[in-house]
Design an enzyme around this catalytic site. Sequence first.
Site, PDB file in Angstrom:
ATOM      1  N   GLY A 149      27.721  24.887  30.754  1.00  0.00           N
ATOM      2  CA  GLY A 149      28.298  24.835  29.409  1.00  0.00           C
ATOM      3  C   GLY A 149      29.792  25.121  29.400  1.00  0.00           C
ATOM      4  O   GLY A 149      30.547  24.493  28.642  1.00  0.00           O
TER       5      GLY A 149
ATOM      6  N   GLU B 251      23.811  24.477  24.055  1.00  0.00           N
ATOM      7  CA  GLU B 251      22.565  25.256  24.016  1.00  0.00           C
ATOM      8  C   GLU B 251      22.349  25.783  25.427  1.00  0.00           C
ATOM      9  O   GLU B 251      21.801  25.091  26.284  1.00  0.00           O
ATOM     10  CB  GLU B 251      21.384  24.354  23.613  1.00  0.00           C
ATOM     11  CG  GLU B 251      21.498  23.754  22.220  1.00  0.00           C
ATOM     12  CD  GLU B 251      21.094  24.726  21.119  1.00  0.00           C
ATOM     13  OE1 GLU B 251      20.612  25.831  21.406  1.00  0.00           O
ATOM     14  OE2 GLU B 251      21.272  24.357  19.940  1.00  0.00           O
TER      15      GLU B 251
ATOM     16  N   GLY C  15      21.607  23.556  28.906  1.00  0.00           N
ATOM     17  CA  GLY C  15      21.486  23.956  30.303  1.00  0.00           C
ATOM     18  C   GLY C  15      22.092  25.324  30.526  1.00  0.00           C
ATOM     19  O   GLY C  15      22.176  26.134  29.599  1.00  0.00           O
ATOM     20  N   SER C  16      22.531  25.560  31.745  1.00  0.00           N
ATOM     21  CA  SER C  16      23.026  26.888  32.116  1.00  0.00           C
ATOM     22  C   SER C  16      24.393  27.169  31.476  1.00  0.00           C
ATOM     23  O   SER C  16      25.137  26.241  31.145  1.00  0.00           O
ATOM     24  CB  SER C  16      23.153  26.967  33.633  1.00  0.00           C
ATOM     25  OG  SER C  16      24.040  25.959  34.072  1.00  0.00           O
TER      26      SER C  16
ATOM     27  N   CYS D 265      14.403  28.926  27.818  1.00  0.00           N
ATOM     28  CA  CYS D 265      15.654  29.601  27.455  1.00  0.00           C
ATOM     29  C   CYS D 265      15.339  30.827  26.603  1.00  0.00           C
ATOM     30  O   CYS D 265      16.105  31.781  26.579  1.00  0.00           O
ATOM     31  CB  CYS D 265      16.576  28.638  26.714  1.00  0.00           C
ATOM     32  SG  CYS D 265      15.754  27.775  25.386  1.00  0.00           S
TER      33      CYS D 265
END
Length: 513
Positions: free
Chosen positions: A248, A265, A243-244, A299
């Site tokens: 993270g 990630e 995610g963002s 992404c």
Amino acid sequence: AQQFGMTEALEALGVKAINEGTSTGNNWFSNGDVFESYSPVDGQLIGKVKASTAADYEKVMQSATEAFKTFKLMPAPQRGEIVRQFGEKLRKNKEALGKLVSYEMGKSLQEGYGEVQEMIDICDFAVGLSRQLHGLTMHSERPGHRMYEQYHPMGIVGIISAFNFPVAVWAWNTALAWICGDVCVWKPSEKTPLCGIACQNIIAEVLKENNLPEGISCLINGDYKVGELMTHDKRIPLVSATGSTRMGKIVAQACAARLGKSLLELGGNNAIIVTPDADIKMTVIGAVFGAVGTAGQRCTSTRRLIIHESIYDKVRDAIVGAYGQLRIGNPLDQNNHVGPLIDKHAVEMYNNALTKVVEEGGKILVEGGVLNGAGYESGCYVKPAIAEAKNSFEIVQHETFAPVLYLLKYSGDVTNAIDVQNGVAQGLSSAIMTNNLREAEAFLSAAGSDCGIANVNIGTSGAEIGGAFGGEKETGGGRESGSDAWKVYMRRQTNTINYTTSLPLAQGIKFDL
Ligand code: NAD
């Protein structure tokens, strides 16, 4: 969307009007608030899901803990056989699941099918890997001793996933985790919960057919608070979160505070360098697909084009020309190139980015805007936009999850372009378009791209499952999928065996009694 066979797809996948959001496999329950999933394609309600409460989560964790006790003892190739059967079920469900991905997330139907294909591919990869969880043997410095290392199952793997790859990211993690002997608890994005329900139904069938216990594959649903139950839980040795970067940083700290592991990630800010030796036709295809594919919600989407001044006008005109050909509309209709953004909040972020780039001195080359009228009722369809900008602009430094492409100019040699490419906080995907061997090798060298993915003569967007996937810096440093990414899902142990009748110590230390 009825005309695209969505009703049949939902039925085939066992997705109902109201779904229990918590599952340990074949057992479904949930006691939390009901939340809704609307399609960005046509704005229609697809279904509702009951969120998981802390008590539901506790039931899941008990089930997963029990399952791990037996699953870790099953020989790895037998676990591989389960993953093989899962891959077969995915093949059978590819059309229905691909359609649901496209309808709930908004990506093109081809990309929806592609995502399911990626799940199938990682299953194939994992099946082979289930016979190759190799450790090394080492020569001991002591006579009559043998040293080797082994990889053991680790425990319960928590998976938190983003909306933009609502099914593949789960499979990247689970297919490997399962052959490694771990059991999994998955919290899908609250924006794509029905994709999670559908996937869980598919694996539940496999587990039932093999008389395996509940708890090997678990599902929990809800927003970040449900995710937090896992990040704070000592019983989960590894949380894999996609995610963002904002998310993270929180997840990493929560896991680190209990000395748990996190596999992150996170966001990218991906660039293509276009040098004077680039093939312009290939550059245009790579850049336009990279920037507008999945409506800029990958992404690995291309956000920045770093173009040499000597060919800048030519490349700019070719790309602007290509944007004129784009068809924006229902992603289930294969004639369209660009589908909707996930929701109205994403549309707001897109609008903000376009306002900001102008405020900072940028020049719009292809106008953006939100589309209205027939076919655009969801309010989530936007025009892909291009702006001339500088790498130092705050908005350029930031990942806007939408089809906004920034053109940046460089002069001098390729090292200047590499500096610009590396001059952002994120480090996921990067590419160079050149037929010049020196430029390509400089880009791939230790002084080159600082990203986890660096490509020559292909764009930034997308990746094959065979390589390790992930990025550096604020992308989080995690690696998933191919190569030796499996090692993060296992606990590593070094073993020394003495087959003599004496006890020599390491480093020649004497300890006589
Ligand atoms: P997001 O960060 O808003 O949410 C991702 C997931 O994290 C959701 O399931 C959410 O509920 C959960 N979450 C949020 N805060 C949390 C917290 N404090 N604790 C636990 N869980 C929490 O991201 P999104 O909008 O769904 O996805 C877009 C982002 O994901 C982009 O930045 C994109 O680049 C990134 N992404 C990265 C990769 C990669 O492999 N690097 C792949 C896909 C998406």
